[in-house]
Each structure stands twice: as structure tokens, then as C-alpha cells.
Design an enzyme around this catalytic site. Structure first.
Site, PDB file in Angstrom:
ATOM      1  N   CYS A  47      45.109  36.817  54.164  1.00 54.42           N
ATOM      2  CA  CYS A  47      45.738  36.189  52.996  1.00 54.42           C
ATOM      3  C   CYS A  47      46.987  36.989  52.637  1.00 54.42           C
ATOM      4  O   CYS A  47      47.077  38.183  52.925  1.00 54.42           O
ATOM      5  CB  CYS A  47      44.735  36.226  51.843  1.00 54.42           C
ATOM      6  SG  CYS A  47      45.328  35.672  50.241  1.00 54.42           S
ATOM      7  N   SER A  49      47.667  38.140  49.918  1.00 51.60           N
ATOM      8  CA  SER A  49      47.270  39.234  49.020  1.00 51.60           C
ATOM      9  C   SER A  49      46.955  40.511  49.804  1.00 51.60           C
ATOM     10  O   SER A  49      47.069  41.607  49.260  1.00 51.60           O
ATOM     11  CB  SER A  49      46.062  38.832  48.170  1.00 51.60           C
ATOM     12  OG  SER A  49      46.358  37.648  47.452  1.00 51.60           O
ATOM     13  N   HIS A  52      50.299  42.046  50.329  1.00 57.27           N
ATOM     14  CA  HIS A  52      50.819  42.651  49.094  1.00 57.27           C
ATOM     15  C   HIS A  52      50.421  44.131  49.004  1.00 57.27           C
ATOM     16  O   HIS A  52      51.113  44.922  48.387  1.00 57.27           O
ATOM     17  CB  HIS A  52      50.290  41.913  47.857  1.00 57.27           C
ATOM     18  CG  HIS A  52      50.946  40.581  47.612  1.00 57.27           C
ATOM     19  ND1 HIS A  52      52.281  40.352  47.817  1.00 57.27           N
ATOM     20  CD2 HIS A  52      50.443  39.405  47.137  1.00 57.27           C
ATOM     21  CE1 HIS A  52      52.563  39.085  47.500  1.00 57.27           C
ATOM     22  NE2 HIS A  52      51.469  38.491  47.089  1.00 57.27           N
ATOM     23  N   HIS A  68      39.589  40.141  52.339  1.00 58.30           N
ATOM     24  CA  HIS A  68      38.723  39.756  51.208  1.00 58.30           C
ATOM     25  C   HIS A  68      38.274  38.308  51.325  1.00 58.30           C
ATOM     26  O   HIS A  68      37.716  37.761  50.390  1.00 58.30           O
ATOM     27  CB  HIS A  68      39.497  39.970  49.895  1.00 58.30           C
ATOM     28  CG  HIS A  68      40.788  39.211  49.852  1.00 58.30           C
ATOM     29  ND1 HIS A  68      41.925  39.652  50.478  1.00 58.30           N
ATOM     30  CD2 HIS A  68      41.095  38.022  49.295  1.00 58.30           C
ATOM     31  CE1 HIS A  68      42.889  38.768  50.297  1.00 58.30           C
ATOM     32  NE2 HIS A  68      42.406  37.756  49.594  1.00 58.30           N
ATOM     33  N   CYS A 174      38.704  32.767  49.757  1.00 58.40           N
ATOM     34  CA  CYS A 174      39.845  33.044  48.874  1.00 58.40           C
ATOM     35  C   CYS A 174      40.836  31.870  48.891  1.00 58.40           C
ATOM     36  O   CYS A 174      40.906  31.111  47.952  1.00 58.40           O
ATOM     37  CB  CYS A 174      40.558  34.348  49.234  1.00 58.40           C
ATOM     38  SG  CYS A 174      41.984  34.615  48.168  1.00 58.40           S
TER      39      CYS A 174
HETATM   40  P1  PAD Z   1      51.984  32.514  52.215  1.00 57.67           P
HETATM   41  O1  PAD Z   1      52.920  33.641  52.382  1.00 57.67           O
HETATM   42  O2  PAD Z   1      51.235  31.993  53.398  1.00 57.67           O
HETATM   43  O3  PAD Z   1      52.768  31.254  51.573  1.00 57.67           O
HETATM   44  C1  PAD Z   1      53.816  31.384  50.647  1.00 57.67           C
HETATM   45  C2  PAD Z   1      54.815  30.251  50.888  1.00 57.67           C
HETATM   46  O4  PAD Z   1      55.831  30.318  49.883  1.00 57.67           O
HETATM   47  C3  PAD Z   1      55.522  30.321  52.249  1.00 57.67           C
HETATM   48  O5  PAD Z   1      55.419  29.071  52.916  1.00 57.67           O
HETATM   49  C4  PAD Z   1      56.975  30.649  51.884  1.00 57.67           C
HETATM   50  O6  PAD Z   1      57.913  30.079  52.793  1.00 57.67           O
HETATM   51  C5  PAD Z   1      57.076  30.015  50.492  1.00 57.67           C
HETATM   52  N1  PAD Z   1      58.145  30.572  49.663  1.00 57.67           N
HETATM   53  C6  PAD Z   1      58.502  31.875  49.498  1.00 57.67           C
HETATM   54  N2  PAD Z   1      59.518  31.971  48.616  1.00 57.67           N
HETATM   55  C7  PAD Z   1      59.807  30.709  48.210  1.00 57.67           C
HETATM   56  C8  PAD Z   1      60.758  30.164  47.279  1.00 57.67           C
HETATM   57  N3  PAD Z   1      61.587  30.948  46.595  1.00 57.67           N
HETATM   58  N4  PAD Z   1      60.762  28.815  47.092  1.00 57.67           N
HETATM   59  C9  PAD Z   1      59.907  28.009  47.780  1.00 57.67           C
HETATM   60  N5  PAD Z   1      58.984  28.479  48.670  1.00 57.67           N
HETATM   61  C10 PAD Z   1      58.952  29.809  48.874  1.00 57.67           C
HETATM   62  O7  PAD Z   1      50.963  32.960  51.076  1.00 57.67           O
HETATM   63  P2  PAD Z   1      49.500  32.407  50.652  1.00 57.67           P
HETATM   64  O8  PAD Z   1      49.519  30.924  50.663  1.00 57.67           O
HETATM   65  O9  PAD Z   1      48.464  33.160  51.389  1.00 57.67           O
HETATM   66  O10 PAD Z   1      49.463  32.954  49.135  1.00 57.67           O
HETATM   67  C11 PAD Z   1      50.399  32.474  48.178  1.00 57.67           C
HETATM   68  C12 PAD Z   1      50.379  33.358  46.942  1.00 57.67           C
HETATM   69  O11 PAD Z   1      49.138  33.198  46.264  1.00 57.67           O
HETATM   70  C13 PAD Z   1      50.493  34.854  47.262  1.00 57.67           C
HETATM   71  O12 PAD Z   1      51.327  35.470  46.270  1.00 57.67           O
HETATM   72  C14 PAD Z   1      49.066  35.341  47.135  1.00 57.67           C
HETATM   73  O13 PAD Z   1      48.988  36.722  46.851  1.00 57.67           O
HETATM   74  C15 PAD Z   1      48.595  34.486  45.966  1.00 57.67           C
HETATM   75  C16 PAD Z   1      47.118  34.392  45.800  1.00 57.67           C
HETATM   76  N6  PAD Z   1      46.644  34.303  44.537  1.00 57.67           N
HETATM   77  C17 PAD Z   1      45.307  34.194  44.310  1.00 57.67           C
HETATM   78  C18 PAD Z   1      44.823  34.021  42.914  1.00 57.67           C
HETATM   79  O14 PAD Z   1      43.611  34.095  42.676  1.00 57.67           O
HETATM   80  N7  PAD Z   1      45.707  33.777  41.966  1.00 57.67           N
HETATM   81  C19 PAD Z   1      44.400  34.182  45.370  1.00 57.67           C
HETATM   82  C20 PAD Z   1      44.913  34.234  46.661  1.00 57.67           C
HETATM   83  C21 PAD Z   1      46.269  34.346  46.886  1.00 57.67           C
HETATM   84 ZN    ZN Z   2      43.381  36.089  49.067  1.00 57.50          ZN
END
Ligand code: PAD
Ligand code: ZN
Length: 374
Positions: A47, A49, A52, A68, A174
Site C-alpha cells: 500500500c 502507506s 510513506h 499491513h 487495507c
Molecule cells: P497510489 O500511489 O497507488 O495512488 C495514488 C494515485 O494518485 C496515483 O494514481 C497518482 O497518479 C495519483 N495522483 C498523485 N498526485 C495527484 C494529483 N495531484 N492529482 C491527481 N492524481 C494524483 O496510492 P494508494 O491508492 O495505495 O493510496 C492512496 C492514498 O490513500 C495514500 O496517501 C495512502 O497512504 C492513503 C491511505 N489511507 C488510508 C486511510 O485509512 N485513510 C488507508 C490506506 C491508504
Molecule cells: Zn494501507
């Protein structure tokens, strides 16, 4: 020969320092203590995260085993464990559900107090059950699934259907639960509504699946990586746009396209700048904006006060708002009943020793979810 009660020597991907690759190390996993469970990991998704932590955006004690989003089989249990037994197929809950704290007893919340109390540490002693070369190796958000074996608390694991394909359902732990729940539980997307999703990674695509399941009429995917558009349409986006293709700011584009903004908007990129953009893309009278993307804890977000001289709602969402121990196993059963399809989200499957390759694929935007097989 039974391994119960003995330390297990096995392999894990250990991060010793930020900005460095993982090293595959031989680790020792101690037997579970009371209310803990030792699990043989079968599959784990990668993921953003996790990245990060590597990039220093999330601060967690190192060395650590990251990961995770996983599923496995119970190897042994500590004293007092009643909800799982050796041989059970289980999913890892990166957000625990103790069932006793004020949050767990409140039907509107899902961020169990245990996650705050113990932070990244497995136990109240601040420990981990994993050591490498005699040193404690922490388990990221009390899990640490990039390992052949892990020990976690009983409140961080749930039994799932016997027939579940662990290589698939691990991503429910997740990414899928987070995105799908953000639409269903946090935003409460309504039938016939309009939605916009910023960020079309594994989490954003899961938001789209949630919006579609809730009956949204129009779902607009927004990403700067056009390679994501075809996949977004496969899972339910009705159209996709790249902000860089417009002279106007993307919030103005969405305002004009949707007669005043979308009913529901989701920030799933993890960029602080996109938060204001996503909020401004919501309908000024009733739009709901859900922030799903994770942003470093020290970052302040600038939002024009004018955006709040309106009826808009801005809210957060952690792990999709699910009461994890109760509800994540139901999502696994729903997946088996084909209520949604995870196949489009899993673009790569690699062995655990290829973890650095998996991180690179994610950083280059080449994969949606990569599942690692320990
Ligand atoms: P990912 O990196 O696979 O997807 C992110 C997407 O965003 C990519 O397709 C990028 O091209 C796109 N992107 C980046 N910048 C921009 C922009 N300025 N405008 C438009 N698109 C853009 O990540 P993911 O899908 O695994 O995770 C996404 C986020 O969610 C990440 O920050 C992660 O840490 C977070 C997350 N949050 C939780 C929660 O509980 N809130 C849980 C799991 C993941
Ligand atoms: Zn996650």
C-alpha cells in the site's frame, strides 16, 4: 512437528532506515503471549502507506517490518484467545477492534482506542515479538505483514471464510476496505448522485467500486497518470480527466461539468494541495468531501474561508469507517459471493524477496496493487 510454543526462524523484509531499500533478513518470531496470535502469512498487498514510511512521511520506530494488508493461517494462539484457532484462515486488521473502548462501543466510530494507546508497538510493554540479529524489529502499525510469520493481538485479526483465496482477499485488509468504505460508510453516497475521485490507485479505484455499488449516476476519475483511466472505467468510472489537460483549475472544470460541483468528492492522492481542490469541487450547497489520502502529521492545510461560506461538509475516513473485526470478514464473504471484483485491482504478484521491486512499481505508477507471497 508442532512449532507451537517455540520461536520460529523465518524470513522478513526489514526496513533499517528511511530512504533505503528493504533487506530480506532471517528473523526470529517469538511464540504468542496471552491474547496474541501467531500467523503464517500467505499473502500481503503493498500500500502507499508503506511507502510513506520509507519516504519519511510517516514516522515509526525502525528497524521495522512494514506491510499491513495481509492474510494468512493461524499457527498457534496465546492464552485466553477465543475468536481464532490454529488452522483458521484469517485477515489482518491494521485497525484493531477491542470491542470495549468508548470508540468501539459507539456505533458511529471505528478508530479503536487500542490503536492510539499502543501506536506502532505490539504490546503494552511497547514490544514486538520479532527480533533480528538480537535486535527488536518493530511491527508497523502493530502488524508488519512483510514476513513469513507474525505475532499480533487477537483484536487485530479476524477469522474469514474457509474458501477465501488469500492471495486475493488480502487487499481487503487495507486498500479495498478503505476505499469502498469511504464511499459507503463515510460519504454515504446516494443513488443517482454525482461523484469525483482524485487519485486512481488501489484505494481510489476501491472508492469508485463503492460509489458504483451505492448507485451513483456519474463517477469522474481524476488523475495525472492517464494510464489509470482504462482501469478506472472497468471498475465503474463514467469518465476520467487529467487536471493538466485544462487551462482552468480542475475544481472549475468540475463545477461547470456538474452544474455547481459534485455531490460527493474523495481525495485519495495523499497530496495536501489536493484537499482544497477536492473540497472546492463539491457542490457548494450540499457537497460532501471525504479525505482518504494520508498526509504527514506535521503538514498544515490551507483552505480558503470562502469554501466554508457554503453548505459543504469536509470529513476524514480511516479504514473506510468499518468496525474491523465485525465487518471486514463480511467484506471477504461478499467478495466470495461476487458482490464486487478485486481482480482489476491486483496487477502484480511477486514473491516477498521482490519487495523492493514492488515498491518501485508503485512509485513509477506501473502497478495498482502488488501482492507479495511470503
Ligand atoms: P497510489 O500511489 O497507488 O495512488 C495514488 C494515485 O494518485 C496515483 O494514481 C497518482 O497518479 C495519483 N495522483 C498523485 N498526485 C495527484 C494529483 N495531484 N492529482 C491527481 N492524481 C494524483 O496510492 P494508494 O491508492 O495505495 O493510496 C492512496 C492514498 O490513500 C495514500 O496517501 C495512502 O497512504 C492513503 C491511505 N489511507 C488510508 C486511510 O485509512 N485513510 C488507508 C490506506 C491508504
Ligand atoms: Zn494501507
Amino acid at each position: 512437528m508442532s512449532t507451537a510454543g517455540k520461536a520460529i526462524k523465518c524470513k522478513a523484509a526489514v526496513l533499517w532506515e528511511t530512504h533505503k531499500p528493504f533487506s530480506i533478513e532471517e528473523i526470529e518470531v517469538a511464540p504468542p503471549k496471552a491474547h496474541e496470535v501467531r500467523i503464517k502469512m500467505v499473502a500481503t498487498g503493498v500500500c502507499r502507506s508503506d511507502d510513506h514510511v520509507i519516504s519519511g512521511n510517516f514516522v515509526t520506530p525502525l528497524p521495522a517490518v512494514l506491510g499491513h494488508e495481509g492474510a494468512g493461517i493461524v499457527e498457534s494462539v496465546g492464552e485466553g484467545v477465543t475468536s481464532v484457532k490454529p488452522g483458521d484462515k484469517v485477515i489482518i486488521l491494521c485497525l484493531p477492534q477491542c470491542g470495549e473502548c468508548n470508540t468501539c462501543l459507539n456505533s458511529k466510530n471505528n478508530i479503536c482506542k487500542e490503536v492510539r494507546l499502543s501506536g506502532t508497538h505490539l504490546t503494552s510493554e511497547g514490544n514486538s515479538r520479532i527480533t533480528c540479529k538480537g535486535k527488536i524489529v518493530y511491527q508497523y502499525i502493530t502488524t508488519g505483514t512483510f514476513s513469513e510469520y507474525i505475532v499480533i493481538k487477537e483484536i487485530s485479526v479476524a477469522k474469514i471464510d474457509e474458501g477465501a483465496l488469500l492471495e486475493k482477499v488480502c487487499i481487503i485488509g487495507c486498500g479495498f476496505a478503505t476505499g469502498f468504505g469511504a464511499a459507503i460508510n463515510s460519504a454515504k453516497v446516494t443513488p443517482g448522485s454525482t461523484c469525483a475521485v482524485f487519485g486512481l490507485g488501489g484505494v481510489g479505484l476501491s472508492v469508485i467500486i463503492g460509489c458504483k455499488t451505492a448507485g451513483a449516476a456519474r463517477i469522474i476519475g481524476v488523475d495525472t497518470n492517464k494510464d489509470r483511466f482504462a482501469k478506472a472505467k472497468t471498475v465503474g468510472a463514467t469518465e476520467c480527466i487529467d487536471p493538466r489537460d485544462f487551462e482552468k483549475p480542475i475544481q472549475k472544470v468540475l463545477f461547470d461539468m456538474m452544474n455547481g460541483g459534485v455531490d460527493f468528492c474523495f481525495e485519495v492522492t495523499g497530496n495536501p494541495e489536493t484537499v482544497e481542490t477536492a473540497l472546492a469541487s463539491c457542490h457548494k450547497d450540499h457537497g460532501v468531501c471525504v479525505i482518504v489520502g494520508s498526509i504527514a502529521s506535521w503538514v498544515q492545510i490551507n483552505i480558503s474561508s470562502q469554501l466554508f461560506f457554503s453548505g459543504r461538509t469536509l470529513k476524514g475516513s480511516v479504514l473506510g469507517g468499518w468496525k474491523t473485526k465485525d465487518e471486514i470478514p463480511k467484506l471477504v464473504s461478499d467478495c466470495m459471493a461476487k458482490k464486487f471484483n478485486l481482480d482489476p485491482l491486483i496487477t502484480h504478484t511477486l514473491t516477498l524477496d521482490k519487495v523492493n521491486e514492488a515498491i518501485q512499481l508503485m512509485k513509477n505508477g506501473q502497478c495498482i496493487r502488488c501482492v507479495l507471497l511470503p
